[in-house]
Design a protein around this motif. Structure first.
Motif, PDB file in Angstrom:
ATOM      1  N   ARG A 176      15.441 -10.821 -33.357  1.00 48.88           N
ATOM      2  CA  ARG A 176      15.477 -10.921 -31.893  1.00 48.88           C
ATOM      3  C   ARG A 176      15.160  -9.573 -31.243  1.00 48.88           C
ATOM      4  NH1 ARG A 176      20.577 -13.456 -33.054  1.00 48.88           N
ATOM      5  NH2 ARG A 176      20.347 -15.709 -33.260  1.00 48.88           N
ATOM      6  N   LEU A 177      15.536  -8.488 -31.924  1.00 46.56           N
ATOM      7  CA  LEU A 177      15.262  -7.163 -31.373  1.00 46.56           C
ATOM      8  C   LEU A 177      13.764  -6.853 -31.371  1.00 46.56           C
ATOM      9  CD1 LEU A 177      18.069  -5.052 -33.110  1.00 46.56           C
ATOM     10  CD2 LEU A 177      18.161  -6.308 -30.953  1.00 46.56           C
ATOM     11  N   LEU A 178      13.039  -7.484 -32.289  1.00 52.25           N
ATOM     12  CA  LEU A 178      11.612  -7.181 -32.422  1.00 52.25           C
ATOM     13  C   LEU A 178      10.821  -7.582 -31.186  1.00 52.25           C
ATOM     14  CD1 LEU A 178       9.558  -5.978 -34.322  1.00 52.25           C
ATOM     15  CD2 LEU A 178       9.339  -8.204 -35.440  1.00 52.25           C
ATOM     16  N   SER A 179      11.332  -8.567 -30.460  1.00 53.86           N
ATOM     17  CA  SER A 179      10.607  -9.039 -29.282  1.00 53.86           C
ATOM     18  C   SER A 179      10.564  -7.988 -28.174  1.00 53.86           C
ATOM     19  CB  SER A 179      11.247 -10.326 -28.743  1.00 53.86           C
ATOM     20  OG  SER A 179      12.594 -10.094 -28.363  1.00 53.86           O
ATOM     21  N   ARG A 180      11.511  -7.045 -28.198  1.00 51.19           N
ATOM     22  CA  ARG A 180      11.531  -6.017 -27.146  1.00 51.19           C
ATOM     23  C   ARG A 180      11.368  -4.606 -27.702  1.00 51.19           C
ATOM     24  NH1 ARG A 180      17.878  -6.172 -25.221  1.00 51.19           N
ATOM     25  NH2 ARG A 180      18.824  -5.457 -27.173  1.00 51.19           N
ATOM     26  N   ALA A 181      11.003  -4.509 -28.970  1.00 51.69           N
ATOM     27  CA  ALA A 181      10.875  -3.190 -29.602  1.00 51.69           C
ATOM     28  C   ALA A 181       9.585  -2.490 -29.181  1.00 51.69           C
ATOM     29  CB  ALA A 181      10.899  -3.348 -31.124  1.00 51.69           C
ATOM     30  N   ARG A 182       9.619  -1.167 -29.219  1.00 51.77           N
ATOM     31  CA  ARG A 182       8.418  -0.360 -29.014  1.00 51.77           C
ATOM     32  C   ARG A 182       8.009   0.236 -30.357  1.00 51.77           C
ATOM     33  NH1 ARG A 182       9.363   3.245 -23.556  1.00 51.77           N
ATOM     34  NH2 ARG A 182      10.717   1.799 -22.435  1.00 51.77           N
ATOM     35  N   PHE A 183       6.719   0.385 -30.548  1.00 45.70           N
ATOM     36  CA  PHE A 183       6.224   1.047 -31.746  1.00 45.70           C
ATOM     37  C   PHE A 183       6.056   2.540 -31.472  1.00 45.70           C
ATOM     38  CE2 PHE A 183       5.770  -3.027 -33.479  1.00 45.70           C
ATOM     39  CZ  PHE A 183       5.403  -2.927 -34.810  1.00 45.70           C
ATOM     40  N   ARG A 184       6.030   3.301 -32.539  1.00 42.26           N
ATOM     41  CA  ARG A 184       5.811   4.740 -32.410  1.00 42.26           C
ATOM     42  C   ARG A 184       4.408   5.014 -31.852  1.00 42.26           C
ATOM     43  NH1 ARG A 184       6.973   5.690 -38.565  1.00 42.26           N
ATOM     44  NH2 ARG A 184       6.097   3.588 -38.534  1.00 42.26           N
ATOM     45  N   PRO A 185       4.194   6.192 -31.262  1.00 41.41           N
ATOM     46  CA  PRO A 185       2.886   6.485 -30.663  1.00 41.41           C
ATOM     47  C   PRO A 185       1.744   6.367 -31.681  1.00 41.41           C
ATOM     48  CG  PRO A 185       4.499   8.149 -30.038  1.00 41.41           C
ATOM     49  CD  PRO A 185       5.145   7.307 -31.087  1.00 41.41           C
ATOM     50  N   GLN A 186       0.673   5.703 -31.277  1.00 42.83           N
ATOM     51  CA  GLN A 186      -0.486   5.546 -32.138  1.00 42.83           C
ATOM     52  C   GLN A 186      -1.491   6.655 -31.820  1.00 42.83           C
ATOM     53  OE1 GLN A 186      -1.205   4.106 -34.711  1.00 42.83           O
ATOM     54  NE2 GLN A 186      -0.270   2.098 -34.910  1.00 42.83           N
ATOM     55  N   LEU A 187      -1.409   7.735 -32.591  1.00 45.14           N
ATOM     56  CA  LEU A 187      -2.298   8.878 -32.406  1.00 45.14           C
ATOM     57  C   LEU A 187      -2.743   9.395 -33.767  1.00 45.14           C
ATOM     58  CD1 LEU A 187      -0.227  10.737 -29.679  1.00 45.14           C
ATOM     59  CD2 LEU A 187      -2.477   9.713 -29.332  1.00 45.14           C
ATOM     60  N   PRO A 188      -3.974   9.895 -33.876  1.00 45.48           N
ATOM     61  CA  PRO A 188      -4.452  10.392 -35.179  1.00 45.48           C
ATOM     62  C   PRO A 188      -3.600  11.524 -35.732  1.00 45.48           C
ATOM     63  CG  PRO A 188      -6.287  10.115 -33.651  1.00 45.48           C
ATOM     64  CD  PRO A 188      -5.034   9.922 -32.861  1.00 45.48           C
ATOM     65  N   THR A 189      -2.968  12.289 -34.849  1.00 45.44           N
ATOM     66  CA  THR A 189      -2.168  13.439 -35.281  1.00 45.44           C
ATOM     67  C   THR A 189      -0.675  13.112 -35.329  1.00 45.44           C
ATOM     68  OG1 THR A 189      -2.119  14.191 -32.970  1.00 45.44           O
ATOM     69  CG2 THR A 189      -3.820  15.134 -34.408  1.00 45.44           C
ATOM     70  N   TYR A 190      -0.326  11.832 -35.464  1.00 44.51           N
ATOM     71  CA  TYR A 190       1.081  11.448 -35.373  1.00 44.51           C
ATOM     72  C   TYR A 190       1.959  12.173 -36.392  1.00 44.51           C
ATOM     73  CZ  TYR A 190       5.480   9.051 -35.570  1.00 44.51           C
ATOM     74  OH  TYR A 190       6.828   8.799 -35.574  1.00 44.51           O
ATOM     75  N   ALA A 191       1.489  12.353 -37.619  1.00 45.83           N
ATOM     76  CA  ALA A 191       2.321  12.968 -38.658  1.00 45.83           C
ATOM     77  C   ALA A 191       2.786  14.354 -38.217  1.00 45.83           C
ATOM     78  CB  ALA A 191       1.548  13.052 -39.970  1.00 45.83           C
TER      79      ALA A 191
END
Length: 477
Positions: free
Chosen positions: A426-441
């Motif tokens: 149920r939490l997945l419906s309102r979850a945010r993902f981490r920033p999608q950037l090439p330099t994320y690491a």
């Protein structure tokens, strides 16, 4: 055989798909001769160019062979093999389930998997080296935050190129689709999702008549209660709340910090611009005060490994632990509980809300991708479609304790046996993902370092945020 001339799919890909499906279903068997180019042009009502492109594609994929005077025939002999890279053996299970379904659906086509387990630490480098040599795997399982980097390097095949209509027919959580989409294209097919949150001892709170915390203030007050009244006698220092607080815990530290920033209404990036600001200061101040002002967490959290807090939680050494849903197995093993005992004693909530904010959770996990260098992109895609079918996904997630990423897979869960998965799904419906950037690491490491510097007293939250914002601006295109 009919073509859809209004579809976004090019004619040559439609023709290739039609012929491939007939081969898979055994209508054309190994050694059978296919219709000639002229016959296909007449049957389909198209020119020779898309027919020739389709046949050349099937030759590259290994489905057919073309020889002068002998015509075009379905290849026989050795089985079709897909090369797969995974970080751990458990990730082979969805593919095995998909392979079993593939063989049932296409008994005339022999398909094998050549699976290589390379470990999480070496997986990214192994993939980059393979692509550089021109022998990328057909499929790999990667961290969702690697997608942007690999897309920028043009490693991956977008799902829309393989089938632009399929994604509209499946029921992935919208947050999962968003987390696997780069520049408007879906690149990852995610079999499970992890969620950040707060572990709490349900049985201890119920015994005290205390409801689970939903805000920072409630968490602080309940932790103070247990600091004064430990659930059992303690021969050494007792801290009611644990969390990963530094670089040593790696991405788990980032999960926790991002969740607290979001719970304060903040972002790391907004509209492509770095924006830590006051919410990040609030998160850093809160975690620092838990240690230095209220003595509710030990200063040693800066040196915690990623699994130290959940293991301590399982041992009964704290009442709360900030972490992720993927830690369930660690907690069960540390405590010696089965699923029933775990469900009675433990709860999992989104990270409590900051003043003026709301409860928050960060989603992540591993995702399957298909490489442009693959000579069997359609076969790889078909296998993943089956591996991520609702029942196969349900079976995998139940066996591993991971969260299903499709609504239909969640609906197949048993309320009695799989209550925890239903709860976290149920939490997945309102979850945010981490920033999608090439330099994320590198960005993630900076965030970990920012928190660590504050917790050891090297710098105050406002200055830590200011310094980190400057570095992140330099890392962001």
């Amino acid at each position: 055989m009919k073509l859809d001339r209004e579809a976004a799919v090019p004619l040559h890909k439609q023709i290739a798909d039609l012929l491939r499906e007939r081969i898979e279903r055994g209508e054309f068997r190994p050694g059978d001769r296919l219709p000639t180019e002229e016959e296909l042009c007449r049957l389909l009502g198209v020119s020779r160019t898309p027919v020739r492109q389709a046949l050349n594609q099937l030759v590259q994929e290994g489905w057919i062979e073309r020889r002068r005077k002998l015509g075009t025939r379905v290849r026989g002999g050795s089985s079709h093999t897909l090369v797969v890279l995974i970080p751990e053996e458990r990730w082979e299970l969805p593919l095995k389930l998909g392979l079993e379904l593939y063989r049932r659906a296409f008994p005339a086509r022999s398909l094998r998997l050549s699976t290589h387990t390379v470990g999480q630490e070496g997986l990214r480098e192994k993939i980059i080296q393979a692509v550089a040599r021109g022998n990328a795997p057909d499929i790999a399982l990667i961290d969702t935050v690697w997608l942007s980097e690999f897309v920028t390097l043009d490693f991956l095949c977008p799902i829309g190129e393989l089938d632009p209509t399929w994604i509209h027919q499946v029921d992935f959580f919208p947050s999962v689709l968003a987390g696997n989409t780069i520049q408007g294209e879906l690149y990852g097919l995610q079999p499970e999702a992890d969620l950040s949150g707060l572990w709490f001892r349900r049985d201890w709170l119920e015994k005290e008549g205390i409801p689970p915390p939903t805000t920072w203030e409630e968490l602080l007050n309940i932790a103070r209660h247990f600091a004064k009244k430990p659930p059992r006698s303690r021969p050494r220092a007792w801290y009611p709340l644990l969390f990963p607080g530094g670089r040593r815990a790696g991405e788990t530290t980032t999960y926790v910090l991002l969740s607290l920033i979001h719970s304060a209404g903040g972002e790391v990036f907004r509209d492509g611009q770095v924006e830590l600001g006051e919410p990040a200061e609030m998160a850093l101040q809160f975690l620092s005060e838990l240690i230095h002002r209220y003595r509710l967490a030990p200063k040693e959290v800066v040196d915690f490994s990623w699994d130290q807090a959940p293991i301590s939680f399982g041992h009964g050494e704290c009442a709360f632990a900030l972490g992720g849903s993927y830690e369930k197995a660690l907690i069960k093993r540390a405590a010696g509980w089965d699923d029933a005992a775990f469900g009675e004693r433990v709860g999992f909530l989104p990270v409590p809300a900051a003043p003026g904010g709301r409860q928050a959770t960060i989603a992540g996990g591993m995702t399957y991708v298909i490489f442009r260098q693959s000579k069997s992109t359609q076969t790889a895609f078909k296998l993943l479609q089956l591996a991520l079918s609702p029942r196969a996904m349900r079976d995998f997630c139940v066996s591993t304790g991971q969260n299903p990423t499709r609504l239909s897979a969640v609906e197949l869960l048993d309320p009695e046996k799989d209550g925890f998965l239903q709860e976290t799904a149920r939490l997945l419906s309102r979850a945010r993902f981490r920033p999608q950037l090439p330099t994320y690491a590198r960005i993630s490491r900076e965030l970990q370092g920012m928190l660590e510097a504050v917790l050891v007293g090297e710098v105050r939250p406002r200055e830590a945020v200011r310094r980190t914002e400057a570095v992140l601006c330099a890392l962001t295109p």
